[in-house]
Design a protein around this motif. Structure first.
Motif, PDB file in Angstrom:
ATOM      1  N   SER A 292       0.169  -1.491   0.149  1.00  0.00           N
ATOM      2  CA  SER A 292      -0.009   0.429   0.344  1.00  0.00           C
ATOM      3  C   SER A 292       0.657   1.615  -0.064  1.00  0.00           C
ATOM      4  CB  SER A 292      -1.024   0.015   1.250  1.00  0.00           C
ATOM      5  OG  SER A 292      -1.873  -1.426   0.974  1.00  0.00           O
ATOM      6  N   GLY A 293       0.392   1.728  -0.824  1.00  0.00           N
ATOM      7  CA  GLY A 293       1.108   2.862  -1.439  1.00  0.00           C
ATOM      8  C   GLY A 293       2.537   2.972  -1.609  1.00  0.00           C
ATOM      9  N   LYS A 294       3.218   2.288  -2.887  1.00  0.00           N
ATOM     10  CA  LYS A 294       4.525   2.052  -3.027  1.00  0.00           C
ATOM     11  C   LYS A 294       3.905   1.391  -4.741  1.00  0.00           C
ATOM     12  CE  LYS A 294       6.862   0.239   0.831  1.00  0.00           C
ATOM     13  NZ  LYS A 294       5.912   0.396   2.002  1.00  0.00           N
ATOM     14  N   ASN A 295       5.193   2.117  -5.297  1.00  0.00           N
ATOM     15  CA  ASN A 295       4.684   1.658  -6.754  1.00  0.00           C
ATOM     16  C   ASN A 295       5.334   0.575  -7.034  1.00  0.00           C
ATOM     17  OD1 ASN A 295       7.622   2.027  -7.184  1.00  0.00           O
ATOM     18  ND2 ASN A 295       7.794   4.584  -7.761  1.00  0.00           N
TER      19      ASN A 295
ATOM     20  N   HIS B  37      16.739 -18.048 -10.870  1.00  0.00           N
ATOM     21  CA  HIS B  37      16.961 -16.801 -12.383  1.00  0.00           C
ATOM     22  C   HIS B  37      15.958 -16.244 -13.322  1.00  0.00           C
ATOM     23  CE1 HIS B  37      19.846 -20.315 -12.001  1.00  0.00           C
ATOM     24  NE2 HIS B  37      19.137 -21.267 -11.809  1.00  0.00           N
ATOM     25  N   ALA B  38      15.081 -16.762 -13.018  1.00  0.00           N
ATOM     26  CA  ALA B  38      13.806 -15.915 -13.779  1.00  0.00           C
ATOM     27  C   ALA B  38      12.373 -15.374 -12.758  1.00  0.00           C
ATOM     28  CB  ALA B  38      13.568 -16.034 -15.049  1.00  0.00           C
ATOM     29  N   LEU B  39      11.825 -14.327 -12.254  1.00  0.00           N
ATOM     30  CA  LEU B  39      11.210 -14.047 -11.526  1.00  0.00           C
ATOM     31  C   LEU B  39      10.712 -13.198 -12.526  1.00  0.00           C
ATOM     32  CD1 LEU B  39       8.776 -15.168  -9.029  1.00  0.00           C
ATOM     33  CD2 LEU B  39      10.023 -13.249  -7.689  1.00  0.00           C
ATOM     34  N   SER B  40       8.986 -13.288 -12.637  1.00  0.00           N
ATOM     35  CA  SER B  40       8.274 -12.304 -13.208  1.00  0.00           C
ATOM     36  C   SER B  40       6.490 -12.512 -12.066  1.00  0.00           C
ATOM     37  CB  SER B  40       7.338 -12.766 -14.554  1.00  0.00           C
ATOM     38  OG  SER B  40       6.805 -13.776 -14.786  1.00  0.00           O
ATOM     39  N   MET B  41       6.982 -10.982 -11.694  1.00  0.00           N
ATOM     40  CA  MET B  41       5.693 -10.755 -10.763  1.00  0.00           C
ATOM     41  C   MET B  41       4.487  -9.722 -11.397  1.00  0.00           C
ATOM     42  SD  MET B  41       7.761  -9.503  -7.418  1.00  0.00           S
ATOM     43  CE  MET B  41       9.796  -8.883  -8.169  1.00  0.00           C
ATOM     44  N   LYS B  42       3.890 -10.174 -10.624  1.00  0.00           N
ATOM     45  CA  LYS B  42       2.435  -8.854 -10.686  1.00  0.00           C
ATOM     46  C   LYS B  42       1.749  -9.315  -9.377  1.00  0.00           C
ATOM     47  CE  LYS B  42      -0.388 -10.505 -14.819  1.00  0.00           C
ATOM     48  NZ  LYS B  42       0.450 -11.316 -15.043  1.00  0.00           N
ATOM     49  N   THR B  43       2.250  -7.670  -8.789  1.00  0.00           N
ATOM     50  CA  THR B  43       2.274  -6.846  -7.319  1.00  0.00           C
ATOM     51  C   THR B  43       0.918  -6.356  -7.337  1.00  0.00           C
ATOM     52  OG1 THR B  43       3.475  -5.482  -7.440  1.00  0.00           O
ATOM     53  CG2 THR B  43       4.748  -7.439  -6.587  1.00  0.00           C
ATOM     54  N   TYR B  44      -0.093  -6.915  -6.322  1.00  0.00           N
ATOM     55  CA  TYR B  44      -1.298  -5.439  -5.786  1.00  0.00           C
ATOM     56  C   TYR B  44      -1.907  -5.793  -4.308  1.00  0.00           C
ATOM     57  CZ  TYR B  44      -3.228  -8.000 -10.405  1.00  0.00           C
ATOM     58  OH  TYR B  44      -2.838  -8.558 -11.631  1.00  0.00           O
ATOM     59  N   THR B  45      -1.949  -4.171  -4.038  1.00  0.00           N
ATOM     60  CA  THR B  45      -2.510  -4.105  -2.853  1.00  0.00           C
ATOM     61  C   THR B  45      -3.671  -4.938  -2.357  1.00  0.00           C
ATOM     62  OG1 THR B  45      -3.159  -2.190  -3.072  1.00  0.00           O
ATOM     63  CG2 THR B  45      -1.649  -2.149  -2.526  1.00  0.00           C
ATOM     64  N   PRO B  46      -4.190  -4.942  -1.138  1.00  0.00           N
ATOM     65  CA  PRO B  46      -5.467  -5.964  -0.713  1.00  0.00           C
ATOM     66  C   PRO B  46      -6.157  -4.978  -2.003  1.00  0.00           C
ATOM     67  CG  PRO B  46      -4.096  -5.863   1.252  1.00  0.00           C
ATOM     68  CD  PRO B  46      -3.153  -5.386   0.298  1.00  0.00           C
ATOM     69  N   GLU B  47      -6.784  -3.665  -1.584  1.00  0.00           N
ATOM     70  CA  GLU B  47      -7.334  -3.707  -2.331  1.00  0.00           C
ATOM     71  C   GLU B  47      -7.467  -3.225  -4.038  1.00  0.00           C
ATOM     72  OE1 GLU B  47      -6.413  -1.849   1.569  1.00  0.00           O
ATOM     73  OE2 GLU B  47      -5.259  -1.658  -0.338  1.00  0.00           O
ATOM     74  N   ASP B  48      -6.402  -3.305  -4.610  1.00  0.00           N
ATOM     75  CA  ASP B  48      -6.422  -3.328  -5.648  1.00  0.00           C
ATOM     76  C   ASP B  48      -7.003  -4.877  -6.540  1.00  0.00           C
ATOM     77  OD1 ASP B  48      -5.064  -0.346  -6.210  1.00  0.00           O
ATOM     78  OD2 ASP B  48      -3.149  -1.600  -6.762  1.00  0.00           O
ATOM     79  N   TRP B  49      -6.534  -5.948  -5.546  1.00  0.00           N
ATOM     80  CA  TRP B  49      -6.851  -7.348  -5.797  1.00  0.00           C
ATOM     81  C   TRP B  49      -8.434  -7.110  -5.861  1.00  0.00           C
ATOM     82  CZ3 TRP B  49      -4.186 -11.443  -8.072  1.00  0.00           C
ATOM     83  CH2 TRP B  49      -5.619 -12.603  -7.979  1.00  0.00           C
ATOM     84  N   ALA B  50      -8.935  -7.086  -4.858  1.00  0.00           N
ATOM     85  CA  ALA B  50     -10.322  -6.638  -4.404  1.00  0.00           C
ATOM     86  C   ALA B  50     -11.150  -6.131  -5.346  1.00  0.00           C
ATOM     87  CB  ALA B  50     -10.742  -6.299  -3.789  1.00  0.00           C
ATOM     88  N   SER B  51     -10.722  -5.276  -6.447  1.00  0.00           N
ATOM     89  CA  SER B  51     -11.366  -4.014  -7.519  1.00  0.00           C
ATOM     90  C   SER B  51     -10.896  -4.542  -8.892  1.00  0.00           C
ATOM     91  CB  SER B  51     -10.970  -3.212  -6.665  1.00  0.00           C
ATOM     92  OG  SER B  51      -9.573  -2.817  -7.263  1.00  0.00           O
ATOM     93  N   ARG B  52     -10.357  -5.300  -8.922  1.00  0.00           N
ATOM     94  CA  ARG B  52      -9.641  -5.925 -10.377  1.00  0.00           C
ATOM     95  C   ARG B  52     -10.689  -6.884 -11.360  1.00  0.00           C
ATOM     96  NH1 ARG B  52      -7.205 -11.114 -11.129  1.00  0.00           N
ATOM     97  NH2 ARG B  52      -8.300 -12.013  -9.427  1.00  0.00           N
TER      98      ARG B  52
END
Length: 83
Positions: A44-47, A68-83
């Motif tokens: 929360s509050g981070k880019n 070796h390779a990690l691709s990630m999608k990161t979400y705040t709980p608020e963003d996750w709930a509203s996607r």
């Protein structure tokens, strides 16, 4: 037991959740390349770059030594709930 140096998605999930509070985490991968979906109140509050840095910090030296390779999608709980 075969090759004990093979990293599994569960290993990475454990390493991340050990250091970072996660509401939800999905990890998939083939031992070389991994994909993650991580939902954490710590984001929360981070880019996106700051969020990814938190994950890399949680993984520490393992990030380069064992993953070796990690691709990630990161979400705040608020963003996750509203996607």
């Amino acid at each position: 037991l075969g090759n004990t140096s093979m990293v599994t998605p569960d290993d990475i999930k454990g390493w991340i959740t050990e250091k970072l509070p996660c509401d939800h985490i999905e990890l998939d991968g083939d031992g070389q390349h991994f994909q993650a979906v991580i939902v954490s109140p710590a984001f929360s509050g981070k880019n996106m770059i700051q969020q990814h840095r938190l994950v890399y910090d949680a993984l520490g030296a393992r990030m380069h030594a064992q993953i070796h390779a990690l691709s990630m999608k990161t979400y705040t709980p608020e963003d996750w709930a509203s996607r």
